[in-house]
Structure formats: structure tokens, C-alpha cells
Design a protein around this motif. Sequence first.
Motif, PDB file in Angstrom:
ATOM      1  N   TRP A   1      -0.095  11.060  -4.592  1.00 40.41           N
ATOM      2  CA  TRP A   1      -0.476   9.902  -5.414  1.00 40.41           C
ATOM      3  C   TRP A   1      -1.700  10.252  -6.264  1.00 40.41           C
ATOM      4  O   TRP A   1      -1.729  10.021  -7.471  1.00 40.41           O
ATOM      5  CB  TRP A   1      -0.763   8.677  -4.542  1.00 40.41           C
ATOM      6  CG  TRP A   1      -1.190   7.495  -5.365  1.00 40.41           C
ATOM      7  CD1 TRP A   1      -2.453   7.217  -5.812  1.00 40.41           C
ATOM      8  CD2 TRP A   1      -0.347   6.469  -5.894  1.00 40.41           C
ATOM      9  NE1 TRP A   1      -2.451   6.075  -6.576  1.00 40.41           N
ATOM     10  CE2 TRP A   1      -1.170   5.594  -6.640  1.00 40.41           C
ATOM     11  CE3 TRP A   1       1.020   6.188  -5.798  1.00 40.41           C
ATOM     12  CZ2 TRP A   1      -0.672   4.455  -7.287  1.00 40.41           C
ATOM     13  CZ3 TRP A   1       1.521   5.059  -6.435  1.00 40.41           C
ATOM     14  CH2 TRP A   1       0.681   4.217  -7.173  1.00 40.41           C
ATOM     15  N   GLU A   2      -2.736  10.820  -5.658  1.00 40.81           N
ATOM     16  CA  GLU A   2      -3.950  11.131  -6.405  1.00 40.81           C
ATOM     17  C   GLU A   2      -3.719  12.243  -7.410  1.00 40.81           C
ATOM     18  O   GLU A   2      -4.371  12.280  -8.464  1.00 40.81           O
ATOM     19  CB  GLU A   2      -5.070  11.495  -5.431  1.00 40.81           C
ATOM     20  CG  GLU A   2      -5.461  10.338  -4.523  1.00 40.81           C
ATOM     21  CD  GLU A   2      -6.806  10.544  -3.852  1.00 40.81           C
ATOM     22  OE1 GLU A   2      -7.391  11.627  -4.025  1.00 40.81           O
ATOM     23  OE2 GLU A   2      -7.267   9.616  -3.170  1.00 40.81           O
TER      24      GLU A   2
ATOM     25  N   ASP B   1       0.828  -1.212   0.000  1.00 39.60           N
ATOM     26  CA  ASP B   1       0.000   0.000   0.000  1.00 39.60           C
ATOM     27  C   ASP B   1       0.863   1.263   0.000  1.00 39.60           C
ATOM     28  O   ASP B   1       0.642   2.203   0.770  1.00 39.60           O
ATOM     29  CB  ASP B   1      -0.947  -0.001   1.205  1.00 39.60           C
ATOM     30  CG  ASP B   1      -2.080   1.012   1.027  1.00 39.60           C
ATOM     31  OD1 ASP B   1      -2.348   1.427  -0.122  1.00 39.60           O
ATOM     32  OD2 ASP B   1      -2.679   1.415   2.044  1.00 39.60           O
ATOM     33  N   TYR B   2       1.832   1.293  -0.880  1.00 37.34           N
ATOM     34  CA  TYR B   2       2.728   2.448  -0.978  1.00 37.34           C
ATOM     35  C   TYR B   2       1.989   3.763  -1.232  1.00 37.34           C
ATOM     36  O   TYR B   2       2.403   4.808  -0.717  1.00 37.34           O
ATOM     37  CB  TYR B   2       3.765   2.203  -2.071  1.00 37.34           C
ATOM     38  CG  TYR B   2       4.691   3.365  -2.302  1.00 37.34           C
ATOM     39  CD1 TYR B   2       5.601   3.763  -1.333  1.00 37.34           C
ATOM     40  CD2 TYR B   2       4.654   4.083  -3.501  1.00 37.34           C
ATOM     41  CE1 TYR B   2       6.459   4.834  -1.538  1.00 37.34           C
ATOM     42  CE2 TYR B   2       5.504   5.150  -3.718  1.00 37.34           C
ATOM     43  CZ  TYR B   2       6.400   5.527  -2.739  1.00 37.34           C
ATOM     44  OH  TYR B   2       7.234   6.586  -2.953  1.00 37.34           O
ATOM     45  N   PRO B   3       0.879   3.784  -2.011  1.00 43.05           N
ATOM     46  CA  PRO B   3       0.208   5.066  -2.242  1.00 43.05           C
ATOM     47  C   PRO B   3      -0.184   5.797  -0.965  1.00 43.05           C
ATOM     48  O   PRO B   3      -0.216   7.035  -0.950  1.00 43.05           O
ATOM     49  CB  PRO B   3      -1.031   4.660  -3.049  1.00 43.05           C
ATOM     50  CG  PRO B   3      -0.634   3.420  -3.744  1.00 43.05           C
ATOM     51  CD  PRO B   3       0.268   2.695  -2.784  1.00 43.05           C
TER      52      PRO B   3
ATOM     53  N   PRO C   1      -7.654   9.153  -8.114  1.00 44.39           N
ATOM     54  CA  PRO C   1      -8.136   8.614  -6.835  1.00 44.39           C
ATOM     55  C   PRO C   1      -7.816   7.129  -6.703  1.00 44.39           C
ATOM     56  O   PRO C   1      -7.971   6.357  -7.646  1.00 44.39           O
ATOM     57  CB  PRO C   1      -9.650   8.853  -6.910  1.00 44.39           C
ATOM     58  CG  PRO C   1      -9.804   9.991  -7.869  1.00 44.39           C
ATOM     59  CD  PRO C   1      -8.720   9.818  -8.878  1.00 44.39           C
ATOM     60  N   ARG C   2      -7.343   6.757  -5.534  1.00 39.80           N
ATOM     61  CA  ARG C   2      -6.970   5.368  -5.279  1.00 39.80           C
ATOM     62  C   ARG C   2      -8.219   4.518  -5.080  1.00 39.80           C
ATOM     63  O   ARG C   2      -9.158   4.915  -4.405  1.00 39.80           O
ATOM     64  CB  ARG C   2      -6.070   5.296  -4.048  1.00 39.80           C
ATOM     65  CG  ARG C   2      -5.492   3.921  -3.785  1.00 39.80           C
ATOM     66  CD  ARG C   2      -4.224   4.041  -2.961  1.00 39.80           C
ATOM     67  NE  ARG C   2      -4.439   4.731  -1.712  1.00 39.80           N
ATOM     68  CZ  ARG C   2      -4.605   4.118  -0.533  1.00 39.80           C
ATOM     69  NH1 ARG C   2      -4.589   2.804  -0.475  1.00 39.80           N
ATOM     70  NH2 ARG C   2      -4.775   4.817   0.572  1.00 39.80           N
ATOM     71  N   ALA C   3      -8.221   3.331  -5.678  1.00 35.35           N
ATOM     72  CA  ALA C   3      -9.357   2.419  -5.565  1.00 35.35           C
ATOM     73  C   ALA C   3      -9.255   1.624  -4.276  1.00 35.35           C
ATOM     74  O   ALA C   3      -8.209   1.054  -3.961  1.00 35.35           O
ATOM     75  CB  ALA C   3      -9.393   1.475  -6.763  1.00 35.35           C
TER      76      ALA C   3
ATOM     77  N   TYR D   1      -0.599  -4.100  -7.572  1.00 32.06           N
ATOM     78  CA  TYR D   1      -0.266  -2.831  -8.219  1.00 32.06           C
ATOM     79  C   TYR D   1       0.172  -1.793  -7.186  1.00 32.06           C
ATOM     80  O   TYR D   1       1.103  -1.015  -7.422  1.00 32.06           O
ATOM     81  CB  TYR D   1      -1.474  -2.337  -8.999  1.00 32.06           C
ATOM     82  CG  TYR D   1      -1.293  -0.974  -9.631  1.00 32.06           C
ATOM     83  CD1 TYR D   1      -0.393  -0.771 -10.684  1.00 32.06           C
ATOM     84  CD2 TYR D   1      -2.028   0.118  -9.178  1.00 32.06           C
ATOM     85  CE1 TYR D   1      -0.233   0.480 -11.262  1.00 32.06           C
ATOM     86  CE2 TYR D   1      -1.872   1.370  -9.752  1.00 32.06           C
ATOM     87  CZ  TYR D   1      -0.971   1.541 -10.792  1.00 32.06           C
ATOM     88  OH  TYR D   1      -0.810   2.782 -11.363  1.00 32.06           O
ATOM     89  N   TYR D   2      -0.486  -1.785  -6.033  1.00 30.74           N
ATOM     90  CA  TYR D   2      -0.170  -0.807  -5.007  1.00 30.74           C
ATOM     91  C   TYR D   2       1.026  -1.215  -4.144  1.00 30.74           C
ATOM     92  O   TYR D   2       1.500  -0.434  -3.321  1.00 30.74           O
ATOM     93  CB  TYR D   2      -1.385  -0.558  -4.115  1.00 30.74           C
ATOM     94  CG  TYR D   2      -2.504   0.204  -4.801  1.00 30.74           C
ATOM     95  CD1 TYR D   2      -2.223   1.165  -5.761  1.00 30.74           C
ATOM     96  CD2 TYR D   2      -3.838  -0.031  -4.469  1.00 30.74           C
ATOM     97  CE1 TYR D   2      -3.237   1.879  -6.390  1.00 30.74           C
ATOM     98  CE2 TYR D   2      -4.864   0.678  -5.085  1.00 30.74           C
ATOM     99  CZ  TYR D   2      -4.556   1.627  -6.042  1.00 30.74           C
ATOM    100  OH  TYR D   2      -5.565   2.333  -6.655  1.00 30.74           O
TER     101      TYR D   2
END
Length: 310
Positions: free
Chosen positions: A111-112, A102-104, A117-119, A131-132
Amino acid sequence: MSSAHWPESVDEIIGGDQAVMLATVTSARGVVLTPVTNFGARDRGAGTVTVNSSVGGWKKLERIRRDPRVALAFHTRLHGYSDRPEYVLVQGTASLSAPRDDYPASLGADWERFDGPRATGPFWGPWLRPYYTRVVIDIAVERLIVWPDLSCKGSPKVFGPPLPGPPPPQKAPGLGTGPRIDHVKAAARLESLPDALLGWAGTDGFPMVVPVGFSGQDAGGILLHVPLGVLPDGGRRAGLTAHSFSKFVQGQHQRVHTGWLESGPQVRYAPHTELAYRTPPSKLLYRLGIGVAMRVALRRARSAGHDIPQ
């Protein structure tokens, strides 16, 4: 330790471009060019620039582990946050973190700002976890080369150690220097994309990366036109990439080649390998597709013997 610092005008570009080109060096002293999303992460005081990679990009990460000398080309303002005209090439020594789940979340609003926007939620959270999960690439900047415009015309300013002299030609590969794929079709596909870049290893081992255009083909390869005064003479291994992308880098079209470059009165590129992929601009389709692509990449990495976290 970093030895280069840069002015506010250059920092605006480093902090604002949407997509940048990462150049890594192969074991045969060729160069591979792969695009990465920029999140504006940098520390001017420490002289560092930071990008990241999904854990699925294991081949790129392995090249960095073997040879940490890398470059980042800030080559287009498309969908970015700056309208400055300069082309910026950052050269430096990279270090890699362990994979960060969960790096974002650690980037917060940045990040956004660059990826949208992060899912989250019961489906998207687990689906996009690969992916994250990211590997951080911290680059201690050795040198910045700044041309006055994106076409690299004119004389560049150099921040950090002066550029070394041109590297000597490389020994021809054992399988020959000519094209190993259909270079006529490859040229047509490359020409259809808006941004094309060429990269090779400099005398000090750091990649050089410049924009190129296309002048047709002949039996020996793809004919290029390049900025004056930047290419070393002779033959060498090189990377050639062309790409397009939409906002938040969701819709992408990427074509990545390695091959042989001959520089002289005519600049000719003979592609030896090709990697191509497209992702749809639809946010829903992109998220579904990237989840599949990451799982395939991780399976391949584990099959190749790499220790990738589950």
C-alpha cells in the motif's frame, strides 16, 4: 476460472505501474473508463489480477455487478517501477468482496509503495476511514493483449483465447448520436492532458481499450487518431478518458466521457456525458479533500438506495 497466464516481462508491468485504467460495461453495452491505483496484486499461477475501489465508487461497482466482464489497461509507466515499453490490456471476469474496513493494513508495504504512507491518528484515522474502506476487485484473467509499445503500434501478442472478430455496429441511441455537451471545449480540455484512452465493448463482451490522439473537431464531434487496425467499423457507444496524476496518485486531473463513436475514414467521437475532477498534489489538501469527497459519494449512494455500511 482464469484461462490466461503471462510471462515475466508482462508481470513486471502488472506489478509495477502506478495508475491503470479500469474499463466497465454499461447496461447499453457502452464502456466507462475510470482510473484506479495499482498495488501490484496478482497471482500468475492462478491467473488473477486484483485492484480495489473505495466504497464511494458505487456506480463503478454497480456496473461490475451487472456485467462482470472488465478490462485493465496498463498504459503508462509514469511514477511506476518498470521501464518496459509494452502496452498491456488485461481482460477478465471480476468478482467483488464485501467492503473491507482498513483494507490498506492487509496490503502492508505494498500500500505505501503505491499510495504513500498511510495516515493514522485521532484525526486522520476517522477522517479517512471511508477512503480506507475498500471493495476488492478480483479479476480472473481471460486474455492479455500485449502491444510492443505504449502507442499500440504493430501486431499484439495474445495470451489466452484468440481475439474474436470485430463486433457489428450498434443501434443508434434514441436521443441521437451527436454531441450532447460542448464538444469543442471538451476537446480542448482533453488535449491538455498527457494520457487519453478510448474503450468499447468487443464481440465477446469484454472491453477493448486503446490510446488515442486528437485531430481537432467538426460539427459532429471530436476527431481522433487511433492505432491502425484496432477499431471496428461503424457506430457504437464508447468511453473516452484523459488524465494526469502525480506520484502516489495524490495530484490528479481526470476527465471521463461516455458517448458515440463513429469509425470509418474519419474517426469521430460525440461526447454525451462528462465527469471531471481535480485533486491537489499537496498531501495535506489531498487527504482533507478525499475525506470530503468520500462522504459526499456515500451520501449519494445511500440516497440511491444502496446498502453502504456506516
